[in-house]
Scaffold this active site. Structure first.
Site, PDB file in Angstrom:
ATOM      1  N   SER A  25      -6.376   2.220 -39.455  1.00 51.36           N
ATOM      2  CA  SER A  25      -5.795   1.978 -40.171  1.00 51.36           C
ATOM      3  C   SER A  25      -6.329   0.748 -41.170  1.00 51.36           C
ATOM      4  CB  SER A  25      -4.165   0.599 -40.127  1.00 51.36           C
ATOM      5  OG  SER A  25      -3.249   1.543 -39.994  1.00 51.36           O
ATOM      6  N   GLY A  51      -9.127   1.645 -43.459  1.00 54.09           N
ATOM      7  CA  GLY A  51      -8.980   2.718 -45.057  1.00 54.09           C
ATOM      8  C   GLY A  51     -10.146   3.094 -45.658  1.00 54.09           C
ATOM      9  N   TYR A  97       7.725   9.409 -40.665  1.00 52.39           N
ATOM     10  CA  TYR A  97       7.348   8.209 -39.816  1.00 52.39           C
ATOM     11  C   TYR A  97       6.276   8.698 -38.694  1.00 52.39           C
ATOM     12  CZ  TYR A  97      12.671   6.611 -40.819  1.00 52.39           C
ATOM     13  OH  TYR A  97      13.106   5.876 -41.773  1.00 52.39           O
ATOM     14  N   GLU A 127     -14.597  12.654 -43.943  1.00 50.13           N
ATOM     15  CA  GLU A 127     -14.043  11.182 -43.249  1.00 50.13           C
ATOM     16  C   GLU A 127     -13.647  11.733 -41.801  1.00 50.13           C
ATOM     17  OE1 GLU A 127      -9.960   9.821 -45.484  1.00 50.13           O
ATOM     18  OE2 GLU A 127     -10.423   8.808 -44.222  1.00 50.13           O
ATOM     19  N   PRO A 169     -16.587  -7.117 -31.835  1.00 50.45           N
ATOM     20  CA  PRO A 169     -16.207  -5.947 -32.157  1.00 50.45           C
ATOM     21  C   PRO A 169     -16.978  -4.458 -32.493  1.00 50.45           C
ATOM     22  CG  PRO A 169     -14.586  -7.369 -32.446  1.00 50.45           C
ATOM     23  CD  PRO A 169     -15.988  -8.638 -32.282  1.00 50.45           C
ATOM     24  N   CYS A 194      12.573  17.098 -57.096  1.00 46.28           N
ATOM     25  CA  CYS A 194      12.931  18.022 -55.421  1.00 46.28           C
ATOM     26  C   CYS A 194      14.504  17.478 -55.014  1.00 46.28           C
ATOM     27  CB  CYS A 194      11.742  17.754 -53.836  1.00 46.28           C
ATOM     28  SG  CYS A 194      11.620  19.626 -53.525  1.00 46.28           S
ATOM     29  N   GLY A 204      15.753  15.020 -54.441  1.00 47.03           N
ATOM     30  CA  GLY A 204      16.387  14.291 -56.096  1.00 47.03           C
ATOM     31  C   GLY A 204      16.824  15.322 -56.699  1.00 47.03           C
ATOM     32  N   MET A 205      16.370  16.180 -57.420  1.00 43.75           N
ATOM     33  CA  MET A 205      17.099  17.002 -58.785  1.00 43.75           C
ATOM     34  C   MET A 205      18.051  18.020 -57.963  1.00 43.75           C
ATOM     35  SD  MET A 205      16.748  20.678 -58.919  1.00 43.75           S
ATOM     36  CE  MET A 205      16.697  22.233 -60.920  1.00 43.75           C
ATOM     37  N   HIS A 260       7.209  18.713 -57.798  1.00 41.93           N
ATOM     38  CA  HIS A 260       6.561  17.571 -57.374  1.00 41.93           C
ATOM     39  C   HIS A 260       5.509  16.870 -58.317  1.00 41.93           C
ATOM     40  CE1 HIS A 260       8.508  16.685 -52.571  1.00 41.93           C
ATOM     41  NE2 HIS A 260       7.805  18.141 -53.500  1.00 41.93           N
ATOM     42  N   GLU A 282       4.602  13.937 -59.026  1.00 40.53           N
ATOM     43  CA  GLU A 282       3.536  12.881 -58.574  1.00 40.53           C
ATOM     44  C   GLU A 282       2.536  13.049 -57.417  1.00 40.53           C
ATOM     45  OE1 GLU A 282       6.389  14.054 -57.156  1.00 40.53           O
ATOM     46  OE2 GLU A 282       6.523  13.786 -54.700  1.00 40.53           O
TER      47      GLU A 282
END
Ligand code: GLN
Length: 533
Positions: free
Chosen positions: A17, A19, A57, A144, A193, A384, A386-387, A510, A512
């Site tokens: 995490s 980034g 999750y 990455e 570190p 989705c 939601g629709m 979607h 988004e």
């Protein structure tokens, strides 16, 4: 020219995490803004063939590309920063690598040989690491590596990088992202570190060329020198990556640290031009100096994890900026909402979004949310699931079909207004088998959808198995819910809207996934505009 493609590998150390995705995307942005063509790919060390079968999750949002790949959410950052679509080739997992090698073994491709991690797995990793570069379309391929150096799972990737660095010579570069923590008891930033993390990389035979150091405090010059000395890098290759207010600040911070210049000089490439970041800076200026502010309620069931709806949150930021508005998105658990408390809990919000999702948990809370938005004429966007909830709610409360439901939640309903798609009925395997990726959609003239998009032919990305049941279509249209977007090939209803409502739109796709800094998605932009109105 394939020969001149440069390969940049981004590894991570000390902690997860930090980034890596944002640093990779920021570097690509800077190279792009200097006139180079860059792409980014992510190699993930887990055994799933793709993240599509994982719970949010476990892994945050599953991002979907135009070609229907279910991918890591970092690909969303790549697209939002670069405004260039990614594809299946941009995300590879250990599961996919092994699947390919084992399939080849069964076909007899290695007949007579023992199949081993080195060279067979590493060869397949290297083949895929070079795939996008082989196309000849890119000056830079930034790779990455998921996970942290030292993880057992990451070993074959680090080994592949070692081999590739040797093969590619001056055409490759390794950037290692590490942490320089501040110990308040000592009142000091600590480099140990980072030293250890670089030592781990060295044990595997990889000398990083550039160190990007995540830190809460500025790295003074003497500390940079110390890190450089201990880690065999030049002092200008010790780059500070200080905590930023917004991920969209990071390209500017990296430019100030001259990350792009150091990369170009190490790869012996010209600077070409100063980074053209006029639009980006304009975006940042508006992000930081909003004229208006509104509160939007977003109802979903994975709200404890902010990465579960990453692309929706980012799309709201883009849409907010184009309306010069600070959009405060409050995520509300659908399980906490009931017909009795919904008016109270959703009081005061200017707009309401119901999020995508799967399964029964929290579904009645989402349906109650739709009813509240519809009856109180609050701008509503359903995505989705939601629709689908909007269709179920309208069926129950306007058409009087009391048990209207999706067969996903209630297979025995007498009124399956949302039902499994025909093409899905024979499918039993779960991985990669949804209706995935980009499909065309025709918008009805004079519909709200057409006015939002300002055109009548669009393409959007999908990820679902269920759809509007067309045998109910005339009943819905007669009662005021129109199907304003239709897929021309399968006649699927992709958009519904309510005529007698200021702004009520549900989309099976979607939007988004397609919103970027440069091209905020019109549905989000107009939803915010309507919410401001
Ligand atoms: N569960 C629904 C379906 O499979 C909606 C999926 C989604 O919201 N992505 O059709």
């Amino acid at each position: 020219m394939p020969n001149s493609t440069k390969y940049i590998f981004v590894t991570g150390g000390v902690s997860s995490s930090l980034g890596k995705g944002i640093i990779s995307a920021s570097l690509a942005k800077l190279l792009q803004s200097r006139g180079y063509c860059a792409t980014i790919q992510k190699f993930d060390p887990y055994l799933n063939v793709d993240p599509g079968t994982m719970n949010p999750y476990e892994h945050g949002e599953c991002y979907v590309t135009n070609d229907g790949a279910e991918t890591d959410l970092d690909l969303g950052h790549y697209e939002r920063f670069l405004n260039v679509p990614t594809s299946q080739a941009n995300n590879v997992t250990t599961g996919r690598i092994y699947q390919t090698v084992i399939n080849k073994e069964r076909e007899g491709a290695y007949l007579g040989k023992t199949v081993q991690v080195i060279p067979h797995i590493t060869d397949e990793i290297k083949r895929r690491m070079k795939l996008l570069g082989d196309s000849g379309n890119f000056d830079f391929v930034i790779t990455e590596l998921g996970g942290t150096v030292g993880d057992i799972e990451s070993l074959p990737y680090v080994e592949s990088v070692r081999q590739l660095k040797w093969e590619l010579g001056g055409n490759s570069l390794v950037i290692h992202l590490t942490l320089v923590p501040y110990l308040s008891a000592a009142g000091e930033l600590k480099t140990k570190p980072t030293q250890h993390s670089v030592k781990t990389l060295l044990e595997y035979g990889v000398q990083p060329d550039i160190l990007v150091c995540r830190t809460e405090r500025h790295l003074p010059q003497d500390l940079r020198k110390k890190i450089a000395l201990f880690c065999n890098v030049t002092t200008n290759a010790v780059i500070e990556s200080i905590d930023a207010e917004s991920i969209y600040d990071v390209p500017i911070l990296m430019m100030k640290e001259q990350l792009d210049k150091v990369v170009l000089s190490k790869l012996k490439l010209p600077l070409k031009q100063d980074p053209d970041l006029v639009n980006w800076k304009d975006f940042l200026g508006k992000l930081k100096n909003p004229v208006h502010e509104i509160d939007i309620a977003a109802v979903g069931k994975y709200i404890e994890l902010k990465d579960a709806y990453k692309s929706i949150s980012e799309a709201f930021i883009h849409a907010g900026v184009s309306n010069e508005t600070k959009v405060n998105v409050k995520w509300i658990s659908s399980e906490s909402l009931t017909a009795e408390n919904v008016a109270d809990k959703l009081k005061g919000f200017s707009g309401i979004l119901v999020a995508p999702g799967f399964g029964d948990r929290g579904i009645e809370g989402k349906i109650a949310t739709v009813k509240f938005a519809r009856e109180n004429k609050i701008p509503f966007l359903g995505i989705c699931l939601g629709m689908q909830c909007a269709v179920i709610e309208f069926g129950r409360n306007v058409l009087g079909l009391k048990d209207a439901h999706s067969t996903e939640m209630n297979p025995d309903t007498m009124n399956p207004v949302i039902a499994l798609m025909e093409e899905q009925k024979k499918i039993t395997a779960k991985g990669g088998t949804m209706r995935l990726g980009e499909f065309p959609c025709n918008l009805k003239k004079a519909s709200k959808a057409a006015s939002v998009y300002n055109k009548t032919a669009i393409k959007e990305r999908h990820r679902h198995r269920y759809e509007f049941n067309n045998s109910y279509l005339s009943k819905y249209e007669d009662a005021g819910m129109t199907a304003s977007g239709i897929n021309p090939e399968g006649n699927f209803v992709e958009i519904v809207e309510i005529k007698d409502h200021p702004w009520f739109i549900g989309v099976q796709f979607h939007p988004e996934y397609k919103s970027t800094v440069e091209s905020p998605h019109p549905l989000f932009v107009k939803f915010i505009k309507a919410s401001l109105g």
